[in-house]
Design an enzyme around this catalytic site. Structure first.
Site, PDB file in Angstrom:
ATOM      1  N   LYS A 191      -7.123   1.203  -2.904  1.00 33.35           N
ATOM      2  CA  LYS A 191      -6.786   0.899  -1.592  1.00 33.35           C
ATOM      3  C   LYS A 191      -7.089   1.946  -0.466  1.00 33.35           C
ATOM      4  CE  LYS A 191      -5.349  -1.822   1.940  1.00 33.35           C
ATOM      5  NZ  LYS A 191      -3.912  -2.353   1.830  1.00 33.35           N
ATOM      6  N   THR A 211       0.869  -1.175   0.004  1.00 29.45           N
ATOM      7  CA  THR A 211      -0.362   0.056  -0.152  1.00 29.45           C
ATOM      8  C   THR A 211       1.056   1.208   0.103  1.00 29.45           C
ATOM      9  OG1 THR A 211      -1.760  -1.063   1.066  1.00 29.45           O
ATOM     10  CG2 THR A 211      -1.869   1.222   1.323  1.00 29.45           C
ATOM     11  N   LYS A 247       0.701   5.119   8.322  1.00 28.19           N
ATOM     12  CA  LYS A 247       1.249   5.477   7.076  1.00 28.19           C
ATOM     13  C   LYS A 247       0.092   5.586   5.929  1.00 28.19           C
ATOM     14  CE  LYS A 247       2.642   2.376   4.577  1.00 28.19           C
ATOM     15  NZ  LYS A 247       1.870   1.143   3.549  1.00 28.19           N
TER      16      LYS A 247
END
Length: 286
Positions: free
Chosen positions: A170, A95, A238
Site C-alpha cells: 500500500k 492503511t 499520514k
C-alpha cells in the site's frame, strides 16, 4: 461467517454495505455512533465497543484512521483482543504501519487467532462499487480462507507474503498516487492559465499516455468545485509520512514523494483543509 466491522466511515460503511448485501450478518462499531446509523437501519447490529464486536464475530474487519487508532482498537482496554475467541480472524484494512501489522500478527499467533493486514486502494468509488484492489500480508492459509470476503468487496486481491507486506504494498501505491495527484493539480492549473477548455483537456488526456485513475476520478470533481472526501487529505498525509519513514529505514531518498508530502502538509497543517478530499490540493495554489 458472522462478520464484525469497526470503523464505519466513508470506506468502512461501503464495505459493510456490500458484505451485508451478499448475505453476511454484520455487527458494527464506530467511535461516532451516528455514522453507523445507516448500516443499523439496513440490518447491522450495533455494539458499544470493539470488544463487543469481537465477542460475537468470526471475522473482525477494521478500517480506522491512524496507526494510533489501530493500536487502540486492537490492544486497548475494550479492544478486540480482550474478547476475540480462539481460531477467529482479524483483518486490518486501515492503511497503517508495517511494524504495527507485524505486532498484531505476532500477538494473534501467540493467542490462537489469525490476522491479516489488507489495506485497499480505489477510494470511495471503489468501495461503493466493490471494485477495490486489496493488498494482503499474513499467513497463506488465512488469506485463502478469507477469499470469499475479499471477492465480495474487491476485484483484484494479491497476497504479498508475511505480516506487514500488505502495508508495504500500500505504501508503494501511495507513493505512485502522490505523483498523480501533484501532476493532475498542476496540469489543470496550467490548462486554465493557457485559456484551454478544461473539459476538452480532460477528455484528450484521458485517451492518451497521460491517463491515470486519479485524473479520471478527481479532475471532474475539481471542475465542479467538489472537494468532498473520497479519501481525506489528512489520511493521505499520514500515509505519505509512513511511506517516507519506511523509505528512510531502507536507505531510500524519495525526493518527489517528499515534495508531495510537503505540499499536503501545507494543505492540512497550514491551510487547515485536512477534511477535504485529496483533490483539494489545488486549493493551496489559489
Amino acid at each position: 461467517m458472522k462478520l464484525g466491522l469497526i470503523g464505519t466511515g466513508v470506506m468502512g460503511a461501503a464495505i459493510a454495505h456490500n458484505l451485508m448485501a451478499a448475505g453476511y450478518e454484520m455487527t458494527v462499531y464506530n467511535r461516532t455512533k451516528r455514522k453507523a446509523d445507516a448500516l443499523v437501519a439496513e440490518g447491522a447490529v450495533w455494539a458499544d465497543t470493539p470488544a463487543a464486536v469481537a465477542a460475537v464475530s468470526d471475522v473482525v474487519l477494521t478500517m480506522v484512521g491512524f496507526p494510533k487508532d489501530v493500536a487502540q482498537v486492537y490492544f486497548g482496554d475494550d479492544g478486540i483482543f480482550t474478547s476475540l475467541r480462539p481460531d477467529k480472524t482479524v483483518i486490518d484494512m486501515t492503511t497503517s504501519q508495517p511494524k504495527l501489522a507485524a505486532k498484531i500478527a505476532t500477538y494473534a499467533d501467540a493467542h490462537g487467532f489469525h490476522a491479516l493486514d489488507a489495506p485497499v486502494s480505489g477510494g470511495d468509488i471503489g468501495a461503493k462499487k466493490a471494485t477495490l484492489t486489496i493488498m494482503v500480508g499474513g499467513d497463506t492459509a488465512t488469506y485463502q480462507a478469507m477469499q470469499p470476503i475479499f471477492k465480495v468487496i474487491g476485484h483484484r486481491v494479491n497476497h504479498f507474503g508475511a505480516a506487514g507486506t500488505g502495508q508495504h504494498a500500500k505504501m508503494a501505491n501511495q507513493i505512485m498516487i502522490a505523483g498523480t495527484m501533484t501532476g493532475l493539480t498542476e496540469m489543470l492549473l496550467y490548462a486554465k492559465a493557457a485559456g484551454l477548455d478544461t473539459e476538452k483537456v480532460l477528455a484528450t488526456l484521458s485517451s492518451g499516455g497521460a491517463d491515470n485513475w486519479s485524473m479520471d476520478n478527481y479532475v471532474p470533481r475539481i471542475l465542479k468545485n467538489d472537494y468532498t472526501p473520497g479519501f481525506f487529505a489528512r489520511h493521505f498525509l499520514k500515509d505519505l509520512r509512513i511511506a517516507l519513514t519506511e523509505a528512510d529505514a531502507m536507505g531510500l531518498d524519495l525526493v518527489a514523494t517528499a515534495q508531495a508530502k510537503r505540499l499536503y502538509e501545507v494543505m492540512v497543517d497550514v491551510k487547515g483543509l485536512g477534511d477535504q478530499g485529496t483533490q483539494g490540493l489545488i486549493n493551496i495554489y489559489k
